[in-house]
Motif scaffolding. Structure first.
Motif, mmCIF file in Angstrom:
data_model
loop_
_atom_site.group_PDB
_atom_site.id
_atom_site.type_symbol
_atom_site.label_atom_id
_atom_site.label_comp_id
_atom_site.label_asym_id
_atom_site.label_seq_id
_atom_site.Cartn_x
_atom_site.Cartn_y
_atom_site.Cartn_z
ATOM 1 N N ARG A 78 0.838 -1.214 0.000
ATOM 2 C CA ARG A 78 0.000 0.000 0.000
ATOM 3 C C ARG A 78 0.867 1.255 0.000
ATOM 4 N NH1 ARG A 78 -3.564 -3.299 3.130
ATOM 5 N NH2 ARG A 78 -2.528 -2.750 5.083
ATOM 6 N N VAL A 79 2.011 1.159 0.697
ATOM 7 C CA VAL A 79 2.944 2.292 0.673
ATOM 8 C C VAL A 79 3.520 2.477 -0.733
ATOM 9 C CG1 VAL A 79 5.099 3.176 1.621
ATOM 10 C CG2 VAL A 79 3.488 1.991 3.126
ATOM 11 N N PHE A 80 3.841 1.385 -1.374
ATOM 12 C CA PHE A 80 4.337 1.443 -2.756
ATOM 13 C C PHE A 80 3.287 2.063 -3.677
ATOM 14 C CE2 PHE A 80 7.827 -1.412 -1.711
ATOM 15 C CZ PHE A 80 8.789 -1.034 -2.628
ATOM 16 N N GLU A 81 2.041 1.634 -3.499
ATOM 17 C CA GLU A 81 0.971 2.160 -4.356
ATOM 18 C C GLU A 81 0.846 3.675 -4.214
ATOM 19 O OE1 GLU A 81 -3.825 1.425 -5.122
ATOM 20 O OE2 GLU A 81 -2.833 0.589 -3.365
ATOM 21 N N LEU A 82 0.910 4.159 -2.979
ATOM 22 C CA LEU A 82 0.823 5.605 -2.749
ATOM 23 C C LEU A 82 2.011 6.331 -3.380
ATOM 24 C CD1 LEU A 82 -0.556 8.013 -1.332
ATOM 25 C CD2 LEU A 82 0.775 7.458 0.720
ATOM 26 N N ALA A 83 3.205 5.723 -3.270
ATOM 27 C CA ALA A 83 4.400 6.360 -3.824
ATOM 28 C C ALA A 83 4.340 6.442 -5.340
ATOM 29 C CB ALA A 83 5.643 5.590 -3.384
ATOM 30 N N THR A 84 3.820 5.392 -5.991
ATOM 31 C CA THR A 84 3.723 5.426 -7.456
ATOM 32 C C THR A 84 2.782 6.525 -7.918
ATOM 33 O OG1 THR A 84 2.008 3.705 -7.344
ATOM 34 C CG2 THR A 84 4.274 2.990 -7.727
ATOM 35 N N HIS A 85 1.718 6.771 -7.153
ATOM 36 C CA HIS A 85 0.812 7.883 -7.506
ATOM 37 C C HIS A 85 1.532 9.222 -7.404
ATOM 38 C CE1 HIS A 85 -2.780 5.555 -8.155
ATOM 39 N NE2 HIS A 85 -2.732 4.999 -6.938
ATOM 40 N N HIS A 86 2.356 9.379 -6.382
ATOM 41 C CA HIS A 86 3.116 10.624 -6.227
ATOM 42 C C HIS A 86 4.071 10.829 -7.405
ATOM 43 C CE1 HIS A 86 1.967 12.245 -2.288
ATOM 44 N NE2 HIS A 86 1.857 10.981 -1.847
ATOM 45 N N VAL A 87 4.823 9.771 -7.749
ATOM 46 C CA VAL A 87 5.800 9.900 -8.827
ATOM 47 C C VAL A 87 5.099 10.134 -10.154
ATOM 48 C CG1 VAL A 87 7.604 8.674 -10.100
ATOM 49 C CG2 VAL A 87 7.510 8.509 -7.613
ATOM 50 N N ALA A 88 3.966 9.414 -10.378
ATOM 51 C CA ALA A 88 3.223 9.610 -11.623
ATOM 52 C C ALA A 88 2.698 11.035 -11.735
ATOM 53 C CB ALA A 88 2.068 8.606 -11.712
ATOM 54 N N GLY A 89 2.395 11.655 -10.598
ATOM 55 C CA GLY A 89 1.905 13.039 -10.619
ATOM 56 C C GLY A 89 3.009 14.080 -10.688
ATOM 57 N N GLY A 90 4.281 13.656 -10.768
ATOM 58 C CA GLY A 90 5.387 14.602 -10.898
ATOM 59 C C GLY A 90 6.071 14.948 -9.594
ATOM 60 N N ASN A 91 5.672 14.295 -8.486
ATOM 61 C CA ASN A 91 6.293 14.564 -7.182
ATOM 62 C C ASN A 91 7.496 13.638 -7.025
ATOM 63 O OD1 ASN A 91 6.924 15.253 -4.572
ATOM 64 N ND2 ASN A 91 5.139 14.253 -3.638
ATOM 65 N N TYR A 92 8.634 14.044 -7.614
ATOM 66 C CA TYR A 92 9.803 13.181 -7.623
ATOM 67 C C TYR A 92 10.586 13.210 -6.313
ATOM 68 C CZ TYR A 92 8.785 13.446 -12.596
ATOM 69 O OH TYR A 92 8.170 13.403 -13.808
ATOM 70 N N VAL A 93 10.200 14.089 -5.379
ATOM 71 C CA VAL A 93 10.920 14.164 -4.103
ATOM 72 C C VAL A 93 10.347 13.197 -3.071
ATOM 73 C CG1 VAL A 93 11.558 16.562 -4.511
ATOM 74 C CG2 VAL A 93 9.447 16.053 -3.271
ATOM 75 N N HIS A 94 9.224 12.539 -3.401
ATOM 76 C CA HIS A 94 8.595 11.617 -2.452
ATOM 77 C C HIS A 94 9.462 10.364 -2.288
ATOM 78 C CE1 HIS A 94 5.272 9.778 -0.226
ATOM 79 N NE2 HIS A 94 5.538 8.644 -0.904
ATOM 80 N N ARG A 95 9.585 9.876 -1.022
ATOM 81 C CA ARG A 95 10.349 8.681 -0.721
ATOM 82 C C ARG A 95 9.497 7.717 0.100
ATOM 83 N NH1 ARG A 95 12.607 11.061 -3.976
ATOM 84 N NH2 ARG A 95 14.794 11.721 -4.093
#
Length: 693
Positions: free
Chosen positions: A202-219
């Motif tokens: 679930r953490v991975f799923e949330l992170a992929t949404h961030h990266v797909a939206g252009g939030n490349y600073v999310h870890r």
């Protein structure tokens, strides 16, 4: 701990605990089942003891044979019930032994009650007072013993039920352990899947949404010491790289507009210059294409010329060498002087053929038309064949040949025909440029585990450094042009080119006055799987062909009278063969249909239809399709030979004819035809219509 390790531990726990508890529960169930059987046997024993008391009374009162039979049946029944119980069970073992002793005592006492029954032949006799007293005591003892057996049986039932109760408790414990193990297993699996896998996903799923939206600073920030943690670290690293690339891209985009303006100006200037040069590029391409077409045409012309030259030179050589061989082996023998003349003719003819072959080989290799068929080649077989071919030359010049004693099977990757050509050329040179009484030694070693080196050492005059530098140049005889040895100077050139084409390497060491050592190296390989051959059957058939069989017909389609005369003389050496000839392909087809020969010899270049066309007509006709056709042609280029075999010829022999090779091929094919004819007799349905000799 790694998830993989946890799963393995889980599987190991399940594999050990669950089968063990299930097995123990099943064992307890089987024990309970046996306890029930033992109780039933004890109850039957009580019934039998009660019935036995009645039999004792009847026996004492009536002394009938029927009572004695009942006694024996009841005793046997009681023994059977005892046998049904588990004698090795500690809890009931003493009781079983007591019952068995009681039964044995009862058998002894009962024997006292038995007396012969009254019969018409014997008067009725009343028993004496003593006999009556003994009988009464025996009856009393037997009744007491039956009561004791009944009591012991009740004790057995009690003991067995106590054992059964204990076993039942054990089974309940095992079932409880099984259920506990299953529950623990399910709980552990749920914990593993929920806490260690589903939540991180679930953490991975949330992170992929961030990266797909252009939030490349999310870890992710996951710090698990397992595969999920490694994947999270890799994801964070990827996100960091994407973030850096995004920053670089923005910086590059800011400078791109200025670069576009500058490049536009440069392209405008370049376009103006390119328009002026476009015609000159186009003209060069046209010229190159024309040059390529001319080169291809020249290459085809060269191939046609080589093929034509080979055919034109071999045709007269066939007559020269063929008739010379006939004269040399004629009966009665020719005179000594004539034999010397014939030997000179043969020597010159074979030497001329060797020169033709060397020139054609070199031309084929340089034009890239040489074809090879790499395969595992046996070193032992190769050396034996080469030794047999060069020994006559060595003996004639008094040269000692030494070959290695090979104890292990070695195979190299090479074209069998070409590697033999290479080795024979090296051996022939070592003999030719040696001195009488000299030595030629062959040896081999395995180098670097996958390369095998064959060396040919001679004791000749050797070569200088200057001569070694010119060794592999075509038509260079290294200053030996005026010597007694014949040669063109291209044999070693062809040898080196063939070794290179087969993926091998060649080299030489030489010392003036000492001799030379040539070596070739090839890759070591494994032998291919050999198929079962019927060589013994072929040899037997060959002997049959040679020994007194009815005469058979060979058809030779040839327009050259000299070649026809030569083959006619060769066929005449087989008393069981007769020759039929045809001067062109069409007449050859008609003769084959009418005379049904055993085999056909076919020239390729014939007036009218070619030999290939005539062969295909024969193969298409059911009345002649069974007749093997052998090509006998001066077209000796390797690609021409291969085309002939692919077209359907059973064999392909080249001119000039080598008498031994020709006769061996003839005998082999006739033997094959005879074997096929035998098969057709055994299976008439497979025979071709009209097939007869």
């Amino acid at each position: 701990m790694k998830i993989r390790t946890q799963i393995n531990c889980l599987l190991l726990f399940g594999a050990l605990v669950i089968p063990a508890t299930v097995g123990m529960a099943l064992m307890a169930a089987r024990h309970i089942e046996q306890d029930i059987s033992d109780i039933r046997a004890a109850e039957d024993l009580i019934i039998s003891a009660a019935q036995l008391s009645q039999v004792v009374v009847e026996t004492a009162l009536f002394h009938e044979a029927r009572s004695q039979d009942q006694w024996q049946r009841k005793i046997a029944s009681m023994n059977l019930q005892i046998g049904r119980m588990r004698p090795m069970l500690t809890a009931v073992q003493p009781e079983l032994e007591r019952i068995q002793k009681k039964i044995a005592l009862m058998q002894t006492i009962y024997a006292r009650l038995i007396r012969p029954p009254d019969t018409p032949d014997m008067p009725l006799r009343r028993p004496s007072a003593l006999e009556s007293a003994v009988e009464a005591r025996s009856v009393a003892s037997l009744l007491v013993l039956t009561q004791e057996v009944t009591g012991i049986a009740h004790e057995l039932i009690g003991a067995t039920r106590a054992v059964q109760a204990g076993t039942l408790r054990d089974m309940q414990i095992y079932i409880g352990l099984f259920l506990l193990a299953i529950s623990a297993l399910i709980g552990f699996v749920w914990h593993l899947v929920s806490r260690r896998i589903l939540q991180p996903l679930r953490v991975f799923e949330l992170a992929t949404h961030h990266v797909a939206g252009g939030n490349y600073v999310h870890r992710l920030g996951l710090r698990q010491g397992d595969e999920i943690g490694e994947l999270a670290a890799a994801f964070d690293g990827m996100a960091a790289r994407v973030e850096k690339a995004d920053v670089d891209l923005k910086a590059h985009r800011d400078n791109l507009a200025q670069e576009v303006v500058a490049r536009t100006a440069e392209l405008t200037a370049a376009k103006e210059g390119a328009e002026a040069l476009s015609v000159v590029l186009l003209e060069k391409n046209v010229a190159l294409e024309e040059a390529r077409l001319v080169a291809e045409k020249a290459d085809r012309a060269k191939s046609d010329f080589l093929s034509s030259m080979s055919h034109e030179l071999r045709t007269p050589l066939n007559a020269i060498l063929g008739f010379a061989q006939l004269i040399d082996s004629a009966t009665p023998p020719i005179s000594a002087a004539h034999k010397r003349y014939i030997e000179q003719i043969l020597k010159g003819g074979w030497y001329l053929l060797e020169l033709i072959n060397e020139i054609l080989d070199l031309a084929l290799i340089e034009s890239g038309k040489a074809t090879l068929s790499p395969e595992p080649v046996s070193l032992l077989s190769l050396l034996l064949e080469c030794r047999a071919m060069v020994e006559p030359q060595a003996n004639a010049q008094q040269i000692t040949l030494t070959f290695p004693q090979q104890h292990s099977a070695q195979f190299i990757e090479a074209d069998r025909t070409r590697i033999k050509q290479v080795l024979i050329n090296l051996l022939s040179n070592a003999i030719k440029y040696n001195h009488p009484g000299g030595e030629v030694a062959v040896d081999w070693t395995v180098r670097h585990a996958d390369r095998l080196r064959i060396t040919v050492r001679d004791t000749g005059s050797g070569m200088s450094e200057e001569q070694l530098g010119q060794l592999f140049q075509p038509f260079n005889r290294l200053g030996r042009e005026t010597g007694a040895e014949e040669g063109t100077g291209i044999g070693l050139v062809v040898t080196k080119r063939l070794v290179d084409l087969m993926g091998g390497s060649i080299g030489v060491h030489s010392e003036v006055g000492v001799g030379s050592t040539f070596w070739i190296e090839f890759t070591v390989t494994s032998p291919k799987q050999l198929q079962h051959d019927d060589a013994e059957t072929a040899d037997q058939a060959l002997l049959q062909v040679r020994d007194g069989l009815p005469q058979r017909t060979v058809l030779y389609v040839e327009d050259n009278t000299a070649n026809l005369d030569l083959v006619e003389q060769l066929i005449a050496r087989r008393p069981n063969l007769q020759l039929l000839s045809a001067a062109n392909g069409s007449l050859g087809v008609e003769f084959a249909r009418a005379h049904q020969p055993a085999l056909v010899l076919m020239d390729i270049n014939l007036p009218g239809i070619s030999g290939v066309t005539a062969m295909k007509i024969l193969q298409a006709d059911p009345s002649t399709a069974h007749i093997p056709v052998i090509a006998l042609s001066a077209n000796a280029m390797p690609n021409e030979i291969q085309r002939g075999l692919d077209a359907g010829f059973a064999r392909y022999l080249t001119k000039p004819i080598k008498v031994n090779e020709f006769m061996e091929t003839l005998d082999e094919m006739l033997a094959s035809v005879r074997r096929d004819a035998g098969t057709a007799i055994d299976h008439p349905a497979s025979a071709f219509p009209g097939a007869a000799e």
